[in-house]
Design an enzyme around this catalytic site. Structure first.
Site, PDB file in Angstrom:
ATOM      1  N   GLU A   1     -16.034 -30.912   4.335  1.00 51.41           N
ATOM      2  CA  GLU A   1     -17.158 -30.180   4.925  1.00 51.41           C
ATOM      3  C   GLU A   1     -16.547 -29.097   5.803  1.00 51.41           C
ATOM      4  O   GLU A   1     -15.739 -29.398   6.679  1.00 51.41           O
ATOM      5  CB  GLU A   1     -18.045 -31.113   5.765  1.00 51.41           C
ATOM      6  CG  GLU A   1     -19.142 -30.405   6.542  1.00 51.41           C
ATOM      7  CD  GLU A   1     -20.088 -29.603   5.648  1.00 51.41           C
ATOM      8  OE1 GLU A   1     -20.770 -30.204   4.823  1.00 51.41           O
ATOM      9  OE2 GLU A   1     -20.117 -28.352   5.773  1.00 51.41           O
TER      10      GLU A   1
ATOM     11  N   GLU B   1     -24.137 -28.602  -5.795  1.00 51.44           N
ATOM     12  CA  GLU B   1     -25.467 -29.001  -5.325  1.00 51.44           C
ATOM     13  C   GLU B   1     -26.342 -27.747  -5.434  1.00 51.44           C
ATOM     14  O   GLU B   1     -27.085 -27.585  -6.381  1.00 51.44           O
ATOM     15  CB  GLU B   1     -25.392 -29.530  -3.899  1.00 51.44           C
ATOM     16  CG  GLU B   1     -26.740 -29.998  -3.399  1.00 51.44           C
ATOM     17  CD  GLU B   1     -26.742 -30.289  -1.912  1.00 51.44           C
ATOM     18  OE1 GLU B   1     -27.306 -31.317  -1.532  1.00 51.44           O
ATOM     19  OE2 GLU B   1     -26.212 -29.481  -1.127  1.00 51.44           O
TER      20      GLU B   1
ATOM     21  N   GLU C   1     -30.490 -35.800  -0.566  1.00 55.22           N
ATOM     22  CA  GLU C   1     -30.377 -35.935   0.891  1.00 55.22           C
ATOM     23  C   GLU C   1     -31.700 -35.634   1.594  1.00 55.22           C
ATOM     24  O   GLU C   1     -32.025 -36.238   2.616  1.00 55.22           O
ATOM     25  CB  GLU C   1     -29.258 -35.030   1.440  1.00 55.22           C
ATOM     26  CG  GLU C   1     -29.476 -33.560   1.145  1.00 55.22           C
ATOM     27  CD  GLU C   1     -28.383 -32.651   1.722  1.00 55.22           C
ATOM     28  OE1 GLU C   1     -27.695 -33.049   2.656  1.00 55.22           O
ATOM     29  OE2 GLU C   1     -28.250 -31.525   1.226  1.00 55.22           O
TER      30      GLU C   1
HETATM   31  C1  NOJ Z   1     -24.634 -31.436   3.110  1.00 54.13           C
HETATM   32  C2  NOJ Z   1     -24.322 -32.044   1.797  1.00 54.13           C
HETATM   33  O1  NOJ Z   1     -25.258 -31.653   0.822  1.00 54.13           O
HETATM   34  C3  NOJ Z   1     -24.298 -33.551   1.968  1.00 54.13           C
HETATM   35  O2  NOJ Z   1     -24.120 -34.179   0.729  1.00 54.13           O
HETATM   36  C4  NOJ Z   1     -23.206 -33.906   2.934  1.00 54.13           C
HETATM   37  O3  NOJ Z   1     -23.204 -35.286   3.157  1.00 54.13           O
HETATM   38  C5  NOJ Z   1     -23.424 -33.206   4.261  1.00 54.13           C
HETATM   39  N1  NOJ Z   1     -23.601 -31.807   4.075  1.00 54.13           N
HETATM   40  C6  NOJ Z   1     -22.243 -33.428   5.188  1.00 54.13           C
HETATM   41  O4  NOJ Z   1     -21.139 -32.770   4.688  1.00 54.13           O
HETATM   42 CA    CA Z   2     -26.933 -29.868   0.895  1.00 58.15          CA
END
Ligand code: NOJ
Ligand code: CA
Length: 698
Positions: A411, A498, A504
């Site tokens: 991330e 994504e 999420e």
């Molecule tokens: C957004 C992502 O789409 C998700 O899958 C991830 O867990 C979070 N960011 C943290 O990195």
């Molecule tokens: Ca996302």
């Protein structure tokens, strides 16, 4: 020569017409009275895209838009079959007729070429900037490409935004977008930058009043910003608007380059839109000589527990004033609920090994999460330093002993310069510790400040990551990156993205019941999506205070493994929930993620999608069906099966009393004999779904 004359009608050196190989589409090009290039597209004898202009404004008051003369025309055609490294089918036919036109401006001497490819399912065209004496480096100030629909189409749209594609999709006529736009923009997203005026994102799915389905997007987005579409809701004309940089410029180009392809996929049968390979066909073949290290992947992960509200955290400590590079993490007080700890990751590895998963994603393994989404801050994460309770070497050894891979997580919180500095060390760290895939993330605003997720600078960054990763034989699953445009053909290690509203959101502002009946027609047109399905416990209040509820039934979640194509698929729920429903979990264990054949059985954007696929290299078939908030009966015609063979179909279906809001976990599993002559009727609950696995009868 005779063949070429048939394909192309020249008329007085200002125009040409070309048809698709099957004759359904006809593209006409001409220069209008102002010397502006214009095109028109006809479908089955009727105008589909009326006269539409093309061209640019470039730096210093010049344009590439009018006063053009036609200096050369050429026709070409192709009919070939190629084989993707991973895909929805093993053979892809690339058949088109091509029209190429070279243009020159008398006043400036500037040259610009256009290349049109007409396929049996639509049109792709791009601009080409040949090397020329007068023009060398130039700045694109504005692209003018128009798509003249001329009618009030039904549209499946998201607000034009240069930083997020995580909106729910709205369904309305083009004329209704203006009245709905303010509300549509009110989404609590990490980063939003609205396009100017009334604009929507691509892939844009449309349906004409006469029932013709049209999808507008782009292919091979390289060294160029992504496009949104301005909506003229009087004349029903769409036109390009490009993501700008901090100075408002769109692209910095050098002659000897090309634009991305602008794509129009169309049919009077919605299934053809989903079956289209036009976007992949417009991308170049892969130039990787060895692709043996690129593999499909079914995975679980230390992930959903961060979203449920159950208390697990990415961060190791709750202490304040932590600084990357200065803080000694071993001296910090652990918060006691850090998800990515060695013992817990081992539980996931055990479960993956016991159930045939290829990999375990681990988020929150590395230093830096204490900053708590400090957007716009630099130097947040280290991509080579693990938290004290995450034993990299021991987990490498343990995972390898069980035949399971760990998926790395990077991330970046969009601190992109910082990531570029760390990237090679990070990939080397992965190689040293047995990782072969990374999930990247770009939450929040981009650094360099002022850049956008969808601008040229970031478009170049994402591809740079993918190409650099390839040097280390690493596959990339990018989240919050620019929407895909078929580049997974050329760079197959870009295994998934994504780039849309994924699972999420089920844990915060929710997904609409029709969401997964639209995504195949929008986001998935560009490439595979890491949607992360498979949530069995959809009532998050069981974990604490989270009131969120899943937007589908349990078997609706199973269907997504088939309807949402990706060679990377997650079983996203917690292990405890899979243990509670082992019979339903069996489908996730069985389902393939890479395919020999795909058959779109039923489709209507916003209403339903039913797809059957044959597993790669196996006599095993899987069917999935999803619908919106209206219950329905799907027709599953098994004529895709080989004739004369007998199969056993295990059907995972909504229970009689199932309903996404009141009873999502009611399901029924039964096994029936099927052959290529079988036609089954399957009832889907409101926002429900079904999944079928089909194996040879012994
Ligand atoms: C957004 C992502 O789409 C998700 O899958 C991830 O867990 C979070 N960011 C943290 O990195
Ligand atoms: Ca996302």
């Amino acid at each position: 020569m005779f063949f070429l004359c048939l394909l192309l009608t020249f008329s007085v050196g200002r125009a040409g017409t070309i048809s698709s190989p099957n004759g359904d589409f006809q593209l006409s090009f001409s220069l209008n009275g102002k010397g502006t290039p214009v095109y028109e597209l006809r479908y089955k004898g009727k105008t589909l895209i009326g006269e539409s202009e093309m061209g640019f404004d470039i730096h210093a008051g010049y344009n590439l838009k009018k006063n053009f003369e036609l200096v050369d025309e050429q026709a070409d055609s192709k009919d070939e079959v190629w084989h993707p490294v991973m895909g929805e089918q093993k053979d892809i036919r690339n058949r088109y007729n091509e029209y190429f036109v070279a243009l020159k401006q008398d006043s400036t001497g500037f040259q610009m070429n256009l290349r049109f490819r007409v396929f049996d399912d639509g049109l792709g065209f791009r601009y080409e900037f040949p090397v020329q004496p007068i023009l060398r480096h130039f700045i694109v100030k504005k692209e003018y490409t128009q798509f003249n629909l001329g009618e009030d189409y039904k549209a499946f749209w998201m607000p034009g935004d240069f930083d997020s594609n995580e909106y729910p999709t709205n369904t309305s006529k083009l004329s209704e977008i203006r009245g709905m736009m303010d509300q549509a923009k009110k989404e609590g997203l990490a980063c939003q930058s609205f396009a100017e005026g009334l604009a929507v994102q691509t892939p844009l799915m449309l349906k004409s009043p006469e029932g013709v389905y049209v999808n507008i997007h782009e292919a091979a987005l390289i060294n160029y910003p992504a496009m949104v579409l301005n909506v003229d809701d009087q004349d029903f004309m769409l036109s390009a608007q490009l993501a700008p940089d901090y100075e408002g410029n769109k692209a910095y180009l050098q002659t000897g380059s090309v634009s991305p392809w602008r794509t129009i996929v169309a049919s009077d049968d919605a299934r053809d839109i989903l079956a289209s390979n036009l976007i992949l066909n417009l991308n170049d073949p892969t130039d990787y000589s060895d692709t043996s290290w690129i593999k499909p992947c079914k995975y679980i992960g230390v992930w959903w527990e961060y979203f449920t509200g159950g208390g697990s955290t990415w961060a190791y400590s709750d202490e304040l004033n932590i600084r990357i590079g200065e803080t000694d993490y071993t001296k910090l007080k652990p918060n006691g609920h850090h998800g990515a700890n060695t013992e817990h990751v081992k539980e996931y590895i055990d479960f993956a090994a016991a159930n045939g998963f290829d990999a375990v994603l681990v988020e929150g393994w590395n230093e830096g999460w204490e900053d708590n989404w400090a957007y716009m801050k630099e130097h947040i994460y280290s991509f080579t330093k693990a938290y004290p309770d995450f034993d990299v070497e021991e987990l490498h050894r343990y995972a390898a002993s069980k035949g399971v891979k760990i998926i790395m997580h990077h991330e970046t919180t969009s601190s992109v310069i910082d990531y570029e500095h760390q990237m090679k060390d990070a990939f080397q760290f992965m190689v040293d510790n047995g990782y072969s895939a990374v999930k990247t993330g770009y939450v929040g605003k981009i650094i360099p400040r002022g850049e956008h997720h969808d601008g040229q600078w970031m478009v170049n960054h994402y591809l740079n990551v993918v190409k650099t990763a390839a040097d280390y034989k690493v596959m990339v699953n990018s989240h919050e990156a620019v929407r895909p445009t078929g580049l997974n053909r050329t760079y197959p290690n870009w295994i998934a993205q994504e780039s849309a509203r994924g699972t999420e959101f089920e844990s915060f502002n929710g997904n609409r019941p029709d969401h997964t009946t639209i995504l195949p027609f929008t986001r998935l047109m560009g490439g595979p999506m890491d949607y992360t399905p498979g949530i069995f416990e959809g009532d998050l209040s069981v974990y604490g205070n989270n009131k969120a509820k899943l937007s589908s039934t349990l078997t609706g979640q199973l269907a997504l493994y088939v309807t949402m194509y990706s060679p990377l698929q997650m079983a996203a729920d917690l292990i405890e929930n899979y243990k509670k429903y082992p019979d339903a979990f069996q489908f996730i264990k069985d389902v393939a993620v890479d395919w020999d054949e795909t058959h779109i059985l039923e489709a209507e954007p916003g209403d339903y999608v039913t797809i059957a696929r044959k597993a790669k290299g196996k006599d095993a078939w899987f069917v999935g069906g999803v619908n919106d908030e209206n219950a329905r009966v799907a027709t599953v015609d098994f004529s895709f099966l080989p004739k004369g063979e007998k199969y056993l179909a295990t059907i995972y279906e909504d229970g009689k009393d199932a309903d996404w809001q009141t009873n999502p976990k009611s399901y029924n599993i039964r096994t029936v004999k099927v052959t290529s002559k079988t036609v089954l009727k399957e009832r889907l609950a409101r926002s429900g779904g079904f999944a079928i696995s089909v194996f040879p009868a012994k």
